[in-house]
Design an enzyme around this catalytic site. Structure first.
Site, short mmCIF file in Angstrom:
data_model
loop_
_atom_site.label_atom_id
_atom_site.label_comp_id
_atom_site.label_asym_id
_atom_site.label_seq_id
_atom_site.Cartn_x
_atom_site.Cartn_y
_atom_site.Cartn_z
N LYS A 1 -0.06 -12.44 -7.14
CA LYS A 1 -0.13 -13.74 -7.82
C LYS A 1 -1.46 -14.42 -7.55
O LYS A 1 -1.97 -14.35 -6.42
CB LYS A 1 1.04 -14.62 -7.34
CG LYS A 1 1.23 -15.92 -8.13
CD LYS A 1 2.48 -16.67 -7.63
CE LYS A 1 2.74 -17.94 -8.42
NZ LYS A 1 3.96 -18.64 -7.94
N SER B 1 7.26 -19.80 -11.52
CA SER B 1 5.87 -19.74 -11.91
C SER B 1 5.22 -18.37 -11.72
O SER B 1 4.13 -18.16 -12.24
CB SER B 1 5.08 -20.79 -11.11
OG SER B 1 5.09 -20.47 -9.73
N SER C 1 10.25 -19.84 -7.77
CA SER C 1 9.24 -19.15 -8.56
C SER C 1 9.15 -17.64 -8.40
O SER C 1 8.45 -16.99 -9.17
CB SER C 1 7.87 -19.76 -8.30
OG SER C 1 7.77 -20.94 -9.04
N1 GLN Z 1 10.10 -24.59 -11.12
C1 GLN Z 1 9.82 -25.14 -9.83
C2 GLN Z 1 8.68 -26.11 -9.92
O1 GLN Z 1 8.13 -26.22 -10.95
C3 GLN Z 1 9.53 -24.06 -8.85
C4 GLN Z 1 8.11 -23.67 -8.78
C5 GLN Z 1 7.79 -22.74 -7.64
O2 GLN Z 1 8.68 -22.20 -6.97
N2 GLN Z 1 6.49 -22.59 -7.40
O3 GLN Z 1 8.33 -26.78 -8.98
#
Ligand code: GLN
Length: 423
Positions: free
Chosen positions: A29, A104, A128
């Site tokens: 990532k 994400s 994410s």
């Molecule tokens: N959807 C969650 C957010 O937008 C989780 C994101 C993540 O785990 N980086 O904060």
């Protein structure tokens, strides 16, 4: 940009020698630092940023002999559930045409689903890793807070996040976890756990006698097809000798609110470092320091990041701190206590990973609140610092469904064992 928009950079980083991952390719990532290779966080702000050092997990991948095949696309700074907010364009879901790959870590999950990499690393602040794993029909693990070093991970909300593996199988994800887990002197929040782990050995599919708790309030609100797939997975496990029963987790009703206050508060503080002086983009603006700073951030950050920085700054501001931030911390303590109690009555907890199938592309961009609410089953686990795995468990209308198992702190083995009975 590769097929499906999966990679932001496709520079290969070769591993050393012939360790346990010598024959494996890995997508990383793009919020995980790679020495000499651009690390953008999916943001215009860091479009040209090249880190001078490797994240600990990258060092460990290299030592294990893995070949890193690219930096995977992501929602900007990890803020999102669809991988549509990247400054480098959206990622398509290789497992479901016209749908988002989740986020994400959407690039990481899509890389594995499309066979562009054997394994991938994502980060999970509120789901994410698990959300894109579920949406792309692959496996993802969010480790216990403190199992995996965050050194070199660009922080979004540091009290919640962990780097975690994605793979087509539970065994693959467990092998990658074996490589990255363990104490790191560079990250004082890591614990002396997992250093000599053999998580891959736990992927033996043996659930005979496993006691599964099902928090029904994480099941009942889900989409009908998701609920059906979930109960059918529970029946499969029962056929293999596991038992399941209902458990209570009343506090999770408040988890999304608490999460979005804590995550945005931490984000507003963490992202203050992007000022145009020390890192990344700098606006070509005339004026005093405040005007330059404002212009740099206006140009460098996308809409969702700005929304979160504003929300977090508000929640932390004098006069509102007790009303929002402190209250959210109280809710977090309650969530932790609820999980402890539920896990005293069961070996693992199970629920659908996401209450909905993958969104249509574009659907949630206009309605961020709807997107936040879909994090209902994943964010409580981050608030409680616990480990969780998402494994594929069938389909609804041809769209992938994921089941999540949550375990006690540092008991990754049990969730890996449970997951490996399904995938
Ligand atoms: N959807 C969650 C957010 O937008 C989780 C994101 C993540 O785990 N980086 O904060």
């Amino acid at each position: 940009m590769s097929d499906h928009g999966i990679f932001i950079s496709e520079e290969t980083i070769e591993g050393d020698g012939d360790g346990p991952l010598a024959d494996k390719t890995v997508a990383v990532k793009d919020n995980i630092s790679t020495e000499g290779v651009r690390t953008t966080c999916g943001s215009e702000m860091l479009a040209d940023y090249v880190p001078p050092y490797d994240a600990t997990v990258v060092e460990r991948l290299k030592d294990a002999g893995a070949t890193i095949v690219g930096k995977a696309n992501m929602d900007e700074f990890g803020m999102g559930s669809t991988t549509e907010t990247s400054a480098f364009g959206p990622v398509e879901n290789p497992a479901a045409e016209g749908r988002v790959p989740g986020g994400s870590s959407g690039g990481s999950a899509a890389a594995v689903a499309a066979g562009e990499a054997d394994l991938a690393l994502g980060s999970d602040t509120g789901g994410s890793v698990r959300n894109p794993a579920a949406f792309c029909g692959v496996v993802g693990i969010k480790p216990t807070y403190g199992l995996v070093s965050r050194y070199g991970l660009v922080a979004y909300a540091n009290s919640l996040e962990q780097i975690g593996p994605l793979a087509p199988t539970v065994e693959g994800a467990a092998e990658l976890l074996d490589v990255i887990a363990g104490e790191d002197p560079q990250d004082a929040t890591t614990r002396d756990e997992g250093t000599d782990s053999d998580y891959a050995a736990a992927a033996d599919g043996d659930v005979d006698g496993l006691d599964i708790g099902v928090p029904t309030n994480l099941v009942d609100g889900a989409d009908e097809g998701v609920v059906e797939a979930f109960w059918s997975a529970m029946d499969d496990l029962e056929d293999r000798g596991a038992t399941y029963h209902e458990v209570e987790l009343p506090s999770v009703e408040h988890a999304v609110e608490a999460y979005y206050v804590i995550a945005t508060s931490e984000a507003s503080s963490n992202l203050a470092r992007f000022d145009g002086v020390r890192y990344g983009h700098r606006a070509d603006a005339e004026g005093n320091w405040n005007e330059e700073f404002a212009q740099t951030r206006k140009e460098g950050f996308g809409e969702e990041v700005k929304r979160r920085v504003l929300l977090g700054t508000y929640a932390l501001s004098a006069g509102y701190h007790d009303k929002y931030y402190k209250k959210a911390q109280d809710a977090r303590a309650w969530v932790k206590q609820d999980f402890d109690e539920a896990l005293a009555e069961a070996d693992v907890l199970a629920s659908p990973t996401m209450p909905v199938p993958p969104f249509e592309r574009g659907e949630s961009l206009d309605d961020p609140l709807q997107m936040y609410l879909a994090d209902a089953n994943t964010v409580p686990v981050n608030l409680a610092d616990l480990p969780a795995i998402s494994v594929p468990a069938g389909e609804t209308d041809g769209l992938p469904v994921g089941v999540q198992f949550v375990g006690s702190a540092f008991d990754e083995e049990t969730i890996i064992r449970a997951g490996s009975a399904l995938a």
